[in-house]
Scaffold this motif. Sequence first.
Motif, mmCIF file in Angstrom:
data_model
loop_
_atom_site.group_PDB
_atom_site.id
_atom_site.type_symbol
_atom_site.label_atom_id
_atom_site.label_comp_id
_atom_site.label_asym_id
_atom_site.label_seq_id
_atom_site.Cartn_x
_atom_site.Cartn_y
_atom_site.Cartn_z
ATOM 1 N N UNK A 232 29.383 -7.303 19.563
ATOM 2 C CA UNK A 232 29.419 -5.850 19.602
ATOM 3 C C UNK A 232 28.306 -5.259 18.752
ATOM 4 N N UNK A 233 27.556 -4.324 19.316
ATOM 5 C CA UNK A 233 26.514 -3.616 18.568
ATOM 6 C C UNK A 233 26.791 -2.123 18.704
ATOM 7 N N UNK B 208 26.746 -4.658 13.653
ATOM 8 C CA UNK B 208 26.760 -5.840 14.518
ATOM 9 C C UNK B 208 28.044 -6.615 14.236
ATOM 10 N N UNK B 209 28.888 -6.737 15.258
ATOM 11 C CA UNK B 209 30.206 -7.365 15.127
ATOM 12 C C UNK B 209 30.223 -8.688 15.886
ATOM 13 N N UNK B 210 30.598 -9.771 15.176
ATOM 14 C CA UNK B 210 30.617 -11.095 15.789
ATOM 15 C C UNK B 210 31.926 -11.808 15.467
ATOM 16 N N UNK B 211 32.667 -12.270 16.489
ATOM 17 C CA UNK B 211 33.904 -13.022 16.252
ATOM 18 C C UNK B 211 33.639 -14.528 16.165
ATOM 19 N N UNK C 186 30.831 -8.624 10.164
ATOM 20 C CA UNK C 186 30.364 -7.272 10.453
ATOM 21 C C UNK C 186 29.125 -7.015 9.597
ATOM 22 N N UNK C 187 27.982 -6.971 10.257
ATOM 23 C CA UNK C 187 26.715 -6.728 9.568
ATOM 24 C C UNK C 187 26.304 -5.280 9.800
ATOM 25 N N UNK D 39 23.152 -2.559 25.103
ATOM 26 C CA UNK D 39 23.158 -4.011 25.268
ATOM 27 C C UNK D 39 24.362 -4.666 24.584
ATOM 28 N N UNK D 40 25.302 -3.855 24.096
ATOM 29 C CA UNK D 40 26.496 -4.394 23.443
ATOM 30 C C UNK D 40 27.418 -5.036 24.472
ATOM 31 N N UNK D 41 28.044 -6.154 24.096
ATOM 32 C CA UNK D 41 29.007 -6.818 24.980
ATOM 33 C C UNK D 41 30.371 -6.150 24.949
#
Length: 262
Positions: A71-72, A88-91, A36-37, A259-261
């Motif tokens: 996720x943004x 900014x969330x990245x798995x 999580x940035x 533009x978030x997934x």
Amino acid sequence: MKKLLLLPLATALCGALAGAHAGPPAAAPRPAYFALKVYHLKSSRQEALVDSFLQHQYVPALHAAGIPAIGVFKPVGNDTAADRRVYVFTPYASMKQWEQVDKGVAAKLVAAGGGYENAVYTNPAYGRQENIFIKAFDEMTALNAPRLDAPKAERVYELRSYEGASEKIFRNKVQMFNAGGEIKLFDRLGFNGIFYGEVLFGPKMPNLMYMTSFKNMPDREAHWKAFGADPEWKRLSGLPEYQNNVAHIDITFLRPANYSDL
């Protein structure tokens, strides 16, 4: 080895995201870690620069590296805040995948250049970055696309951080989420959980973080009202072993970028 790590997560997550637009979304394999940035921004110029970088460079680069669901999010009321933020969330399926993707993407973005990467020190692209690394809870069985039919501009994503007074007390709250059944209760009541996990690296440790999602604020209020009145929550929260296991709670209301997934 890289293909073996990335392909299963990519294949299943693509199916989940496609399902968000055509019928109920499918569950993806359980990710092991989350990055999580948080960008801290001082002006609309910085926000526009970070948005452009994320949408046109960063997110596509992660997609190409095998991470299809990024996720943004931005806080509700971000436009008028003194400290504007972008989350900014990245798995990731594993620590190894995170290391491989992080190194590969960083090198490509530096080489590609652009207004964000080439910002001069007297006019930077952002104020500061805050990086939080999270390990998924055992009872988080999958990463799911939110089951929400509302437009992104109306949705409310609720990010919570629960701090423990000590490591021992913090572990007690983690147990409450896992073996105690708190995550299962959220699932049963339709909270559309994005993730649940313990922070491995971050500024407020020891703490856990989780994110739930709702179609709008009234929907959020209705869900929490149902949660508080649920007999299982009353039983669980009344158990002697789970008393006083949260010292501080931070709640942030977010909305997804267009533009978030997630």
